[in-house]
Design a protein around this motif. Structure first.
Motif, PDB file in Angstrom:
ATOM      1  N   GLN A  36       0.836  -1.193   0.000  1.00 34.90           N
ATOM      2  CA  GLN A  36       0.000   0.000   0.000  1.00 34.90           C
ATOM      3  C   GLN A  36       0.875   1.248   0.000  1.00 34.90           C
ATOM      4  O   GLN A  36       1.993   1.250   0.524  1.00 34.90           O
ATOM      5  CB  GLN A  36      -0.910   0.019   1.232  1.00 34.90           C
ATOM      6  N   LYS A  92       1.993   4.456   1.489  1.00 36.27           N
ATOM      7  CA  LYS A  92       1.962   4.995   2.842  1.00 36.27           C
ATOM      8  C   LYS A  92       2.662   6.349   2.880  1.00 36.27           C
ATOM      9  O   LYS A  92       3.741   6.504   2.307  1.00 36.27           O
ATOM     10  CB  LYS A  92       2.625   4.029   3.817  1.00 36.27           C
ATOM     11  N   LYS A  99      -7.630  11.414  -4.693  1.00 29.23           N
ATOM     12  CA  LYS A  99      -7.867  10.271  -3.817  1.00 29.23           C
ATOM     13  C   LYS A  99      -7.471  10.644  -2.393  1.00 29.23           C
ATOM     14  O   LYS A  99      -6.381  11.146  -2.150  1.00 29.23           O
ATOM     15  CB  LYS A  99      -7.060   9.058  -4.270  1.00 29.23           C
ATOM     16  N   LEU A 107      -6.426   9.678   1.350  1.00 31.24           N
ATOM     17  CA  LEU A 107      -5.746   8.576   2.019  1.00 31.24           C
ATOM     18  C   LEU A 107      -6.392   8.304   3.375  1.00 31.24           C
ATOM     19  O   LEU A 107      -6.883   9.228   4.044  1.00 31.24           O
ATOM     20  CB  LEU A 107      -4.261   8.883   2.207  1.00 31.24           C
ATOM     21  N   ASN A 108      -6.377   7.047   3.770  1.00 30.71           N
ATOM     22  CA  ASN A 108      -6.932   6.630   5.056  1.00 30.71           C
ATOM     23  C   ASN A 108      -5.868   6.759   6.144  1.00 30.71           C
ATOM     24  O   ASN A 108      -4.707   6.396   5.933  1.00 30.71           O
ATOM     25  CB  ASN A 108      -7.424   5.184   4.982  1.00 30.71           C
ATOM     26  N   HIS A 140      -0.748   7.624   6.707  1.00 31.42           N
ATOM     27  CA  HIS A 140      -1.882   7.726   5.794  1.00 31.42           C
ATOM     28  C   HIS A 140      -1.631   6.762   4.643  1.00 31.42           C
ATOM     29  O   HIS A 140      -0.536   6.768   4.049  1.00 31.42           O
ATOM     30  CB  HIS A 140      -2.034   9.150   5.278  1.00 31.42           C
ATOM     31  N   SER A 141      -2.610   5.922   4.313  1.00 30.34           N
ATOM     32  CA  SER A 141      -2.378   4.869   3.338  1.00 30.34           C
ATOM     33  C   SER A 141      -3.440   4.877   2.249  1.00 30.34           C
ATOM     34  O   SER A 141      -4.549   5.400   2.422  1.00 30.34           O
ATOM     35  CB  SER A 141      -2.343   3.497   4.019  1.00 30.34           C
ATOM     36  N   LEU A 142      -3.064   4.263   1.107  1.00 30.62           N
ATOM     37  CA  LEU A 142      -3.965   4.138  -0.037  1.00 30.62           C
ATOM     38  C   LEU A 142      -3.635   2.836  -0.748  1.00 30.62           C
ATOM     39  O   LEU A 142      -2.467   2.548  -1.035  1.00 30.62           O
ATOM     40  CB  LEU A 142      -3.791   5.322  -0.988  1.00 30.62           C
TER      41      LEU A 142
END
Length: 692
Positions: A331, A333, A368, A370-371, A379-381
């Motif tokens: 992912q 990050k 997009k 990021l979570n 923060h990831s995608l």
């Protein structure tokens, strides 16, 4: 083995390309462990001291920021130097300033009367100073004394403020002297520090109009800031005398100290673009770990001021990994921290767009969010689910703070660009090799990489060799790799390397041997064919031995160039040699044990006869000399005889003949000397007895 070495070289080249691409624009917070190790290596005390007081302060300040407790180790050796500097009437203003700075960290016990004497001296300097440096040193020294709890009365602070302001120039830079001279950016940092010190020392409020003018000077100073392509910004001197020139690192550090200190004590906010504050942070972070003590101090000290200031605490966006793997389903990050890696306030990271370097600025991703992982603070995608293909990308992020109050505390860039490499497994299709007669295919071989291939071709100088293949990504797109090399290696080890070009969607190379006969040195014979394909985004970069080619070239003319001598294989030259087998002569048969014992008895028999003879003759010490010197000579004579006998024993046990003869020559000469003197004395004594 040679093939493995070549493959290793290809992988190293790919790794270097990957690291170079990753360094293009990415910065990250400093790594405390690495900087602590660098500080311990750069600042090494000698006899408990770092040398001068300035070097001592830089070392202690660096240790303090990095959390290294080394003050107790050097307090014993340094505090006497501090006290001596503050007590001596011949100490310069710079020595007093450095002593007070060191004392703020070591907390040496300084007598209050000495502080009063130093304060009086500083007040005189402030009143009569005609240079910016003297005013800076005096004001900062008085501020250090005040911070230690002593009462300091600087005098007319408005007058001091105006005196310092008189050195300013219209472009935001400052002069060192009131008598003219060139303006300096480094001096601007000193002036702002001094003005901040005056405000802190003043018991009355400084004229706000003057403070507003200084704020305007700071804005002008940022108009001459310089920048790199990656967004890093710095200050540098312009046409300053060589004796006063400071490098970009020292100059930028001076400006940062001045601005942050002035902003900390002046009312209101400074109108400085947040982009430039982040750019200054990126400049110091892009240095990595400096190689010398002075640069390390400037970097760490400047970042400490940026870590906590009223202008704007820069937030740094970084990627924990510069490369992601589609095979491992990694992912994307992103970490957002301060320059020292402290936690950022609540915020959202948005990927504005991701541009593929090979797609002519066509976004692969857009808008997009990021979570945020609160546990790991990243923060990831998931880019795999978004069908992102392998390649090199430029990612553009935007930082959105959740609370409006944080916008006045933290500084963020409008857009953050970071490089990323997405790696995957490439598929090679349609690998074909052919020998062409003019433009008509004479011999064509299609290779299947899933099986062992051993192509055997033959050609003359009137023919051509053609190689074509295609690279496909996991999503079925054509991929343009960075390295594509075709190598032909003659049986004499002469190598020829060609770059494989691109023809529409395929990679193709055609070698016209008629035009290459000189490059091939007219060498006919067997050529090994090898293909190398590599890229920073390829997880399966490969080196492929295709087969061989029997090439028939014409005879070389008389003046044709000869192939260069080939280097000797280092393994053959320096590797282990063949083992040497040697058959030793069989030992001769030894005599029986009884015969050896009998021979030993016969050898010792003369010694036994000698002892018995001495006893029969009635040997005694009646004639031993009684005088001191003759007695000493007689003792040495007998000791020498004992030494000769001991030498015989040592020769029998371990000494060789040459060493024994050398020792015997020395002992023999010694015995002749002392024996002659002893016998002469005995003969003289005997003659006297007979005459009497």
């Amino acid at each position: 083995m040679a093939g493995n070495m070549r493959l290793l070289a290809v992988l190293c080249l790919i790794s270097l390309c990957l690291s170079a691409y990753g360094r293009a624009a990415a910065v990250a917070p400093i790594k405390l462990d690495a900087h602590r190790s660098a500080a311990l290596e750069a600042f090494v005390p000698f006899d408990g001291s770092f040398g001068g007081l300035e070097e001592t302060y830089e070392a202690l300040r660096t240790y303090q920021i990095l959390g290294l407790d080394k003050g107790a180790d050097i307090r014993h050796a340094t505090c006497p130097l501090v006290l001596e500097s503050l007590s001596s009437s011949s100490s310069s203003l710079k020595d007093i300033f450095d002593s007070l700075r060191v004392n703020t960290i070591l907390q040496c016990k300084i007598d209050a009367n000495k502080i009063k004497e130093v304060t009086s001296k500083l007040q005189i300097v402030v009143r009569d100073a005609t240079s910016l440096v003297d005013l800076y040193l005096a004001v900062e020294s008085m501020l250090l004394i005040k911070e230690e709890g002593f009462t300091v009365v600087p005098g007319d602070t408005d007058g001091i403020f105006h005196s310092i302001k008189s050195f300013s120039q219209s472009d935001g830079r400052w002069r060192y002297s009131a008598n003219g001279g060139e303006a300096s950016t480094y001096a601007a940092g000193l002036a702002l520090e001094a003005l901040a010190g005056v405000i802190s020392l003043s018991t009355n409020e400084i004229d706000q109009s003057m403070i507003s003018i200084v704020k305007n000077d700071i804005v002008k100073l940022f108009d001459i800031i310089e920048s790199y392509d990656d967004g890093a910004m710095y200050f540098d001197e312009k046409q300053v005398d060589a004796r006063e020139y400071r490098g970009p690192l020292s100059t930028t550090s001076s400006v940062i100290r001045g601005i942050t200190k002035f902003a900390a004590v002046a009312s209101g906010k400074l109108d400085i673009p947040r982009e430039k504050i982040v750019g200054l942070a990126k400049f110091f972070l892009s240095i990595g770990v400096p190689g010398n003590a002075k640069d390390l101090f400037h970097q760490v000290d400047s970042l400490s001021y940026l870590e906590n200031n009223r202008v704007g605490v820069p937030l740094i966006v970084s990627l924990p990994g510069a490369a992601l793997s589609l095979t491992s389903k990694d992912q994307l990050k992103v970490k957002v921290t301060t320059v020292f890696g402290s936690r950022a306030p609540p915020l959202t990271v948005k990927l504005v767009q991701a541009l593929d370097s090979d797609s002519k600025n066509i976004p692969a991703l857009e808008d997009k969010e990021l979570n945020f992982d609160a546990e790991n603070l990243v923060h990831s995608l998931d880019i795999v689910s978004l069908n992102v293909d392998m390649g090199k990308y430029s990612l553009f992020f935007k930082i959105l703070l959740h609370e409006s109050k944080h916008e006045s505390i933290y500084a963020t860039a409008r857009s953050v660009q970071l490089p990323l490499v997405v790696m995957g497994l490439l598929k090679i299709d349609g690998l074909e090799i052919a020998v062409l007669d003019t433009d008509v295919t004479e011999t064509q071989k299609k290779l299947d990489l899933s099986k062992e291939n051993a192509v055997s071709l033959s050609a003359s100088h009137l023919q051509k060799l053609s190689l074509t293949f295609q690279l496909t990504t996991p999503l079925g797109h054509v991929f343009n790799s960075q390295q594509r090399f075709l190598k032909l290696r003659h049986e004499s080890k002469v190598e020829h390397i060609f770059l494989v070009g691109r023809d529409d969607r395929r990679f193709k190379i055609v070698l016209d041997f008629l035009g290459l006969v000189e490059k091939f040195y007219y060498l006919s014979g067997r050529y090994e064919i090898e293909l190398t394909v590599g890229d920073v985004a390829m997880e399966n970069s490969f080196f492929l031995a295709i087969g061989h080619l029997e090439l028939d070239l014409p005879e070389a003319p008389e003046k044709a160039a000869r192939p260069p001598p080939q280097p000797v294989d280092a393994y053959l030259r320096f590797g282990p040699k063949a083992e040497i087998s040697h058959i030793f002569r069989a030992p001769e048969k030894r005599p029986p044990k009884e015969l050896s014992v009998a021979f030993l008895v016969l050898t010792l028999l003369p010694l036994l006869v000698f002892i018995v003879g001495l006893l029969r003759l009635g040997v005694n010490l009646k004639n031993f000399p009684s005088s001191a010197v003759p007695a000493l000579l007689a003792i040495l004579f007998h000791v020498g005889i004992g030494a000769v006998l001991s030498l015989y024993v040592l020769f029998w046990l371990k000494l060789d003949l040459f060493i024994a003869l050398k020792a015997l020559a020395f002992l023999g000469a010694f015995l002749v000397l002392v024996g002659h003197r002893t016998l002469t004395h005995l003969a003289s004594t005997a003659a006297k007895l007979k005459s009497s």
